[in-house]
Design a protein around this motif. Structure first.
Motif, mmCIF file in Angstrom:
data_model
loop_
_atom_site.group_PDB
_atom_site.id
_atom_site.type_symbol
_atom_site.label_atom_id
_atom_site.label_comp_id
_atom_site.label_asym_id
_atom_site.label_seq_id
_atom_site.Cartn_x
_atom_site.Cartn_y
_atom_site.Cartn_z
ATOM 1 N N GLY A 17 12.384 51.074 17.755
ATOM 2 C CA GLY A 17 13.096 50.395 17.119
ATOM 3 C C GLY A 17 14.019 51.027 16.039
ATOM 4 O O GLY A 17 14.321 50.589 14.899
ATOM 5 N N ARG A 19 17.201 51.966 16.005
ATOM 6 C CA ARG A 19 18.781 52.002 15.956
ATOM 7 C C ARG A 19 19.279 51.572 14.790
ATOM 8 O O ARG A 19 20.347 51.956 14.394
ATOM 9 N N ARG A 20 18.617 50.808 13.960
ATOM 10 C CA ARG A 20 19.146 50.232 12.605
ATOM 11 C C ARG A 20 18.202 50.091 11.567
ATOM 12 O O ARG A 20 16.861 50.169 11.903
ATOM 13 N N CYS A 41 15.663 51.626 21.520
ATOM 14 C CA CYS A 41 16.634 50.465 21.188
ATOM 15 C C CYS A 41 16.856 49.366 22.197
ATOM 16 O O CYS A 41 16.361 49.957 23.430
ATOM 17 N N ARG A 42 17.234 48.378 22.008
ATOM 18 C CA ARG A 42 17.622 47.385 23.043
ATOM 19 C C ARG A 42 18.775 48.058 24.070
ATOM 20 O O ARG A 42 18.577 47.570 25.147
ATOM 21 N N GLU A 44 21.598 51.260 24.547
ATOM 22 C CA GLU A 44 22.242 52.677 24.166
ATOM 23 C C GLU A 44 23.589 52.568 24.125
ATOM 24 O O GLU A 44 24.412 52.976 24.791
ATOM 25 N N ALA A 48 23.783 53.293 18.712
ATOM 26 C CA ALA A 48 22.567 54.317 18.967
ATOM 27 C C ALA A 48 23.255 55.578 19.135
ATOM 28 O O ALA A 48 22.767 56.638 18.725
ATOM 29 N N ALA A 64 18.035 58.405 22.415
ATOM 30 C CA ALA A 64 18.053 57.181 22.435
ATOM 31 C C ALA A 64 17.742 56.455 23.902
ATOM 32 O O ALA A 64 18.022 56.963 24.907
#
Length: 261
Positions: A17, A19-20, A41-42, A44, A48, A64
């Motif tokens: 998790g 990415r942010r 991440c969900r 790319e 990302a 990523a």
């Protein structure tokens, strides 16, 4: 000395998790501390990719990987990708997780919500940790090794509107103790970081509520926690400087969880 050898000698961190929010701050802080970083991440997407570029701008490599934590079959693929890219995993930061789908009366909690949160926050985290721990035990490394789980003050502070979330975090606290005992002999530090009320996209919708409660003494330090506060704690733990500590809980909450009257 070749650049490839430089890569081989650098510690490798995997942040779920990343990415942010809290995850992105952890990614950047570890990169500044000399880690090459893989993060999940969900998607790319452009966000990302931009994070990868920022990591590379401070002299670290970044990867990523789109991966869903609750998908246990995808976890093996994730680990294989990271090892193929970096050669090893020295630090796992279990940051990915979800909140309660909706807040409401504990007596009205639905099995579907319970299963979703526990499958992600607990089951997904437990089995990813298990797989990475096996890899660490089988792979020698000259770098400090650690497993750090980002939990929550909700591991010990009850909120009846978010029962499934609190249960998942309380179980992760026990998971930290279990893995700490199992891996102590191999000098792999296992830690739990418990954020309090942190300023992120996830808390933006209730910002005014919390700011009013800060004025009324909810948090002794009377302010928001920032994602950088969490990243600083993770960086300290991942560095190996606390090399005679394992199973420890670090509260990053401005004093919120201190019992008082």
């Amino acid at each position: 000395m070749t650049r490839i050898k430089d890569f081989e000698e650098r510690p490798i961190a995997l942040v779920t998790g990343g990415r942010r929010g809290i995850g992105a701050s952890i990614v950047l802080q570890l990169a500044k501390e000399g880690f090459d970083i893989a993060f999940t991440c969900r998607s790319e997407d452009s966000v990302a990719k931009e994070l990868c570029s920022i990591v590379e701008s401070v002299g670290s490599r970044a990867l990523a990987v789109a991966s869903e934590l609750q998908d246990l079959k995808a976890q093996e693929e994730l680990i294989n990708k990271v090892i193929a890219w970096g050669g090893k995993i020295d630090c796992l930061v279990n940051n990915a997780g979800i909140g309660s789908p909706s807040r409401g009366d504990l007596l009205e909690m639905q099995p579907e919500a319970f299963d979703l949160v526990l499958d992600t926050n607990l089951r997904g985290t437990f089995f990813l940790t298990q797989q990475v721990a096996k890899h660490m035990l089988a792979t020698p490394s000259s770098s400090p090794r650690s497993i750090i789980t980002i939990s929550s003050v909700s591991a010990s502070m009850a909120s009846t509107e978010r029962g499934e979330y609190c249960l998942s975090k309380a179980a992760l606290a026990m998971g930290t103790k279990l893995f700490a005992l199992r891996l102590a002999e191999a000098n792999i530090g296992v830690f739990e970081v418990r954020p309090g009320i942190i300023r992120t996209d996830m808390t933006a919708s209730v910002a005014s509520k919390y700011e009013e409660r800060f004025k009324n003494g909810l948090v002794p330090m009377a302010r928001w926690g920032e994602t950088e506060d969490i990243a600083a704690a993770v960086s300290s733990l991942a560095s190996g400087k606390l090399n005679f500590s394992t199973g420890s809980v670090i509260n990053i909450d401005g004093g919120l969880s201190i019992p008082s009257f």
